[in-house]
Enzyme design. Sequence first.
Site, short mmCIF file in Angstrom:
data_model
loop_
_atom_site.label_atom_id
_atom_site.label_comp_id
_atom_site.label_asym_id
_atom_site.label_seq_id
_atom_site.Cartn_x
_atom_site.Cartn_y
_atom_site.Cartn_z
N GLY A 5 5.93 4.86 4.46
CA GLY A 5 5.89 6.17 5.09
C GLY A 5 7.12 6.41 5.94
N GLY A 6 6.99 7.35 6.82
CA GLY A 6 8.12 7.75 7.65
C GLY A 6 8.67 6.62 8.51
N GLY A 45 7.78 3.10 8.29
CA GLY A 45 7.70 1.72 7.86
C GLY A 45 6.82 1.61 6.66
N GLU A 46 6.51 0.36 6.30
CA GLU A 46 5.65 0.19 5.14
C GLU A 46 4.35 -0.48 5.54
OE1 GLU A 46 8.31 -2.19 2.68
OE2 GLU A 46 7.06 -3.94 3.15
N VAL A 47 3.34 -0.32 4.69
CA VAL A 47 2.03 -0.86 4.99
C VAL A 47 1.61 -1.75 3.83
CG1 VAL A 47 -0.38 -0.32 5.51
CG2 VAL A 47 1.43 1.21 6.31
N LEU A 78 0.82 -1.22 0.00
CA LEU A 78 0.00 0.00 0.00
C LEU A 78 0.85 1.27 0.00
CD1 LEU A 78 -2.79 -1.07 2.52
CD2 LEU A 78 -3.00 -0.82 0.04
N GLY A 79 2.01 1.17 0.59
CA GLY A 79 2.84 2.37 0.60
C GLY A 79 3.86 2.34 1.70
N ASP A 83 -0.34 12.95 14.15
CA ASP A 83 0.00 13.06 12.73
C ASP A 83 -1.28 13.25 11.92
OD1 ASP A 83 1.62 13.17 10.50
OD2 ASP A 83 1.82 11.01 10.30
N LYS A 119 1.09 -2.84 9.18
CA LYS A 119 2.23 -1.94 9.13
C LYS A 119 3.45 -2.67 9.66
CE LYS A 119 3.14 2.81 9.65
NZ LYS A 119 2.41 4.06 9.77
P1 ATP Z 1 3.29 9.23 7.03
O1 ATP Z 1 4.19 8.31 7.77
O2 ATP Z 1 3.81 10.59 6.88
O3 ATP Z 1 1.90 9.15 7.56
P2 ATP Z 1 2.29 7.73 4.86
O4 ATP Z 1 0.95 7.87 5.41
O5 ATP Z 1 2.43 7.88 3.40
O6 ATP Z 1 3.27 8.71 5.54
P3 ATP Z 1 2.37 5.15 6.09
O7 ATP Z 1 1.76 5.65 7.31
O8 ATP Z 1 3.50 4.21 6.25
O9 ATP Z 1 2.90 6.34 5.23
O10 ATP Z 1 1.28 4.50 5.18
C1 ATP Z 1 1.64 3.94 3.94
C2 ATP Z 1 0.44 3.78 3.06
O11 ATP Z 1 -0.47 2.87 3.67
C3 ATP Z 1 -0.33 5.06 2.79
O12 ATP Z 1 -0.66 5.10 1.44
C4 ATP Z 1 -1.57 4.91 3.62
O13 ATP Z 1 -2.66 5.55 3.01
C5 ATP Z 1 -1.76 3.42 3.65
N1 ATP Z 1 -2.47 3.00 4.88
C6 ATP Z 1 -2.11 3.25 6.16
N2 ATP Z 1 -3.00 2.73 7.03
C7 ATP Z 1 -3.95 2.12 6.28
C8 ATP Z 1 -5.17 1.41 6.59
N3 ATP Z 1 -5.56 1.20 7.85
N4 ATP Z 1 -5.90 0.93 5.56
C9 ATP Z 1 -5.50 1.13 4.28
N5 ATP Z 1 -4.39 1.80 3.92
C10 ATP Z 1 -3.62 2.30 4.90
MG MG Z 2 2.00 7.31 8.71
#
Ligand code: ATP
Ligand code: MG
Length: 313
Positions: A17-18, A20-22, A14-15, A144, A37
């Site tokens: 972020g700061g 880790g990855e999701v 999914l992506g 956040d 995550k």
């Molecule tokens: P930041 O750390 O600044 O919030 P971010 O949101 O891009 O950055 P992550 O929090 O690691 O990074 O999230 C990565 C991705 O996973 C994002 O695209 C986010 O929308 C998605 N994501 C996070 N939580 C969920 C969730 N519960 N359901 C679906 N997608 C999610």
């Molecule tokens: Mg985040």
Amino acid sequence: VSRYEADFEEIEFLGKGGFGEVVKARNKLDGRFYAIKKVKLDPMDIEENRSIRREITTLSRLHHQYVVRYYTSWIEGAESNRGSGSRSHDRQYRVLYIQMEYCENKTLRDAIEEGVDDIEAWRLFRQILEGLAYIHNEGMIHRDLKPSNIFLDANGDVKIGDFGLAVLSQAGLDRARWNDDDDDDDDCSVANIHGAGVGTALYVSPEVASGQDTGMRYNHKVDMYSLGIIFFELCYRFSTAMERITVIRKLRTPEVEFPADFSLTTKANQADIIKRLLNHSTRDRPSSMQLLQDKALPPKLASQWMQCNSGIQ
Ligand code: ATP
Ligand code: MG
Ligand code: MG
């Protein structure tokens, strides 16, 4: 054998972020989708690892219609290598897995880009506020809050997700300050707080941004400041990405300067609330509970009462 590999089937990335990855993953036992995550932990920092787990346990107690569920968390991976040099390449990382409710990837950021009318702006604002009031009442702070961390479900209802973990933000900020030339190539480490900060800077409260706190912990008012910026974005249409940044920067000044074309007469209540939320003095900034009872907040529409009283829908 890995619990993650045994219990989950990974569906998609999914992506990142700061912290880790999701990924989206299906639980083999109940057949449902979850967002998982994965956060790399510093294996040396046992105290930090403990606080992280404590914090996730607290998050997993939150149950609210407008808040993403955090189900459980666990840690996997070998302990750090003993006796080896302390170069980062010799270290074996441990990974923290956080199992969360999966949200379809539509966020408030998408809604803002599509455009939101007045009634919809109030509806979304109130839902975020109700979710926040619940979170704050449970003694938690989101840390956040921004449109990309607020999901919208199939009914268009809000789910506040992607909490900034207190231990990680605190440790990350400290580390970034003490150890600016960290050459660790590990992007998932807490040292990467700088990267995480880029998209967040417009929403972060001035007391956090200035980083002048010495030992004093931030309180729930940091979320209220972010809410002010978010509500403004719900009420005002930017023409370009550049304009968005300039306009928000002016709002962030102590005078809370609105753009000239923001109608202070037709949007008097919105402006009033935004001004108070963006107050640089945390004491004068309203709390979520205060704002829910404020006369500037329009009453819920009948349809929203019914929705709320009938529970989930
Ligand atoms: P930041 O750390 O600044 O919030 P971010 O949101 O891009 O950055 P992550 O929090 O690691 O990074 O999230 C990565 C991705 O996973 C994002 O695209 C986010 O929308 C998605 N994501 C996070 N939580 C969920 C969730 N519960 N359901 C679906 N997608 C999610
Ligand atoms: Mg985040
Ligand atoms: Mg996010």
